[in-house]
Design an enzyme around this catalytic site. Structure first.
Site, PDB file in Angstrom:
ATOM      1  CB  SER A   7      37.636  46.815  38.860  1.00 56.27           C
ATOM      2  OG  SER A   7      37.102  45.771  38.178  1.00 56.27           O
ATOM      3  CE  LYS A   8      44.977  47.329  36.094  1.00 56.00           C
ATOM      4  NZ  LYS A   8      46.335  46.579  36.640  1.00 56.00           N
ATOM      5  NE  ARG A   9      38.184  41.519  38.885  1.00 59.21           N
ATOM      6  CZ  ARG A   9      37.227  42.085  40.038  1.00 59.21           C
ATOM      7  NH1 ARG A   9      36.334  41.106  39.618  1.00 59.21           N
ATOM      8  NH2 ARG A   9      37.306  42.839  40.675  1.00 59.21           N
ATOM      9  CG  ASN A  10      34.008  45.300  35.274  1.00 60.27           C
ATOM     10  OD1 ASN A  10      34.575  46.213  35.366  1.00 60.27           O
ATOM     11  ND2 ASN A  10      33.417  44.780  36.305  1.00 60.27           N
ATOM     12  CB  ALA A  11      35.650  49.101  32.093  1.00 55.82           C
TER      13      ALA A  11
END
Ligand code: GLU
Length: 449
Positions: free
Chosen positions: A236-240
């Site tokens: 997900s955008k939050r971690n990659a």
């Protein structure tokens, strides 16, 4: 049977690596079977779809090297077609208008949850025989029987129609929703295989039921495993970085990304990893796609990218990074290439060649070497270079000490704690610039700090 597959991105965000992987698997499948690939833009969500996202999706697919045979076909341009089929379902009493309000639906949902029933629409408007003037939404009468299908990757999957309940398929005659538009399009475009992400599984029984109600053919289904990040969580955008354009901007090559994405959730027999798209297409089968999530390993991508970079000619690299082919640029490319992981490394790791970075005199000292000793060593090297004897520096190092010779020289030339070897830099900089930098180093050593 002529294979016809589609990639069906929604332009509600930039092209996601997951969508790119799905597109790639469709492309490989079409290629393998000499079939056709259709690009369908699923833009029925008017509020969230934008031309900017559509442009990005098309641009990145092209950059990756994924071409298509038909399209882009926009759902927003086919509203009449959906309306015809919506009317047909309504006339045949397989769909009905519903005016239940949000609050009513929410209250009923709560009640069902409290009495331990899985919430679903209770069919309150089924027998009301409302028309378009009601201003309501259109619901499809979901059959109550079991709906099953054989997924080409996961095997038999079934759902209870009863548990799904009557779904909303359109907000109005000109406002079809996802499940309905997809069913009409898959029929109209004669899609034979729907290859999509695992998050599509829950939609499949709805689509199968709609196909049956409309008298359409059922395509085959294959649901691809999720892409997992380094922590085995859904990427997900939050971690990659999830946008394909972000990888492009970070200096990854399309051929490396394509090869890399093909191996997320699929792998050939044996342990071959580096393969051209043509080679992959030849041996690609849905049967070899795994059910469990596929890992997105940045280390592997870096390794692959480095491999593909090294296979490019220096001239080709110059073209990709948009550098003119000057002597200086050629030298930088030759110097950085053996260690480069991405195209951006040429600018970052080669920057010191273009401009000597500021550095502290202390950096010139190998271990506890005295400034005077470093200065003497560099002065001797200057002499060698001026006499055209730079080739004898290694010999001098044997007498003078390797660390004592190469460390100050390397720092003098690069201004950096870490860099390629001093003789390589010397060669890349050329005599004049090397001498200039050596003199700067000597000045630094003479100036007490
Ligand atoms: N538009 C859907 C998405 O972007 C594709 C669903 C499908 O392939 O049926 O997730």
């Amino acid at each position: 049977m002529d294979v016809r597959v589609r990639m069906a991105p929604s332009p509600t965000g930039f092209l996601h690596v997951g969508t790119a992987r799905t597109a790639l698997f469709n492309w490989l499948f079409a290629k393998k079977h000499n079939g056709k690939l259709i690009l369908r833009i699923e833009d029925t969500d008017i509020a969230r779809s934008t031309p900017e996202f559509e442009k990005d999706i098309i641009e990145q697919l092209k950059w990756l090297g994924i071409g298509w045979d038909e399209g882009p076909i926009r759902q927003s341009e086919r509203l009449d077609l959906y309306e015809t089929h919506l009317k047909r379902l309504l006339n045949e009493k397989k769909a009905y208008w519903c005016t239940c309000t949000k609050d009513e639906l929410e209250a009923k949902r709560k009640e069902m949850l409290e009495s331990g029933i899985a919430p679903r629409y209770d069919g309150a408007c089924r027998e009301k025989h409302l028309g378009p003037e009601s201003g309501g939404v259109i619901r499809f009468m979901m059959p109550e029987h079991v709906i099953g299908f054989t997924d080409l990757i996961r095997g038999h999957i079934e759902f209870k129609g009863e548990a799904i309940g009557d779904i909303v398929i359109a907000k109005g005659l000109k406002e079809p929703l996802y499940n309905f538009a997809v069913v009409v399009d898959d029929e109209d475009m004669a899609i034979t295989h729907v290859i999509r992400g695992e998050d599509g599984i829950a939609n499949t029984p709805k689509q199968l039921a709609l196909q049956a109600a409309l008298g359409f053919r059922h395509p085959h289904y294959a649901h691809l495993p999720l892409i997992l990040d380094a922590n085995r969580a859904k990427m997900s955008k939050r971690n990659a970085a999830t946008g394909l354009a972000e990888y492009r901007a970070a200096g990854y090559l399309p051929e490396a990304l394509m090869n890399f994405l093909a191996l997320i959730g699929w792998h050939p027999e044996g342990d071959r990893e580096i393969m051209t798209p043509e080679e992959i297409a030849k041996i690609f089968t849905l049967e070899r796609i795994q059910k469990g999530g596929g890992a997105f390993s940045l280390d592997k991508l870096n390794w692959m990218n480095a491999h593909y970079l090294r296979a490019l000619s220096d001239a080709e690299i110059a073209k990709r990074i948009d550098w003119e082919e000057s002597e200086r640029n050629k030298k930088i490319i030759a110097l950085v290439k053996p260690r480069a992981e991405t195209l951006n490394d040429f600018a970052t790791h080669g920057a010191f060649l273009l401009e000597l970075p500021a550095y502290d005199a202390k950096l010139l000292l190998w271990k506890d070497m005295a400034p005077g000793a470093a200065k003497a060593s560099l002065e001797y090297i200057i002499e060698l270079i001026e006499q055209g004897d730079a080739a004898t520096i290694p010999k001098f190092a044997e007498r003078n000490g390797r660390g004592e010779t190469f460390w100050p020289l390397r720092v003098a030339l690069s201004g950096m704690k870490e860099s390629p070897g001093p003789l390589e830099i010397l060669h890349a900089l050329g005599t004049d610039e090397s001498l200039r930098r050596l003199h700067i180093a000597i000045k630094k050593l003479e100036t007490p700090s």
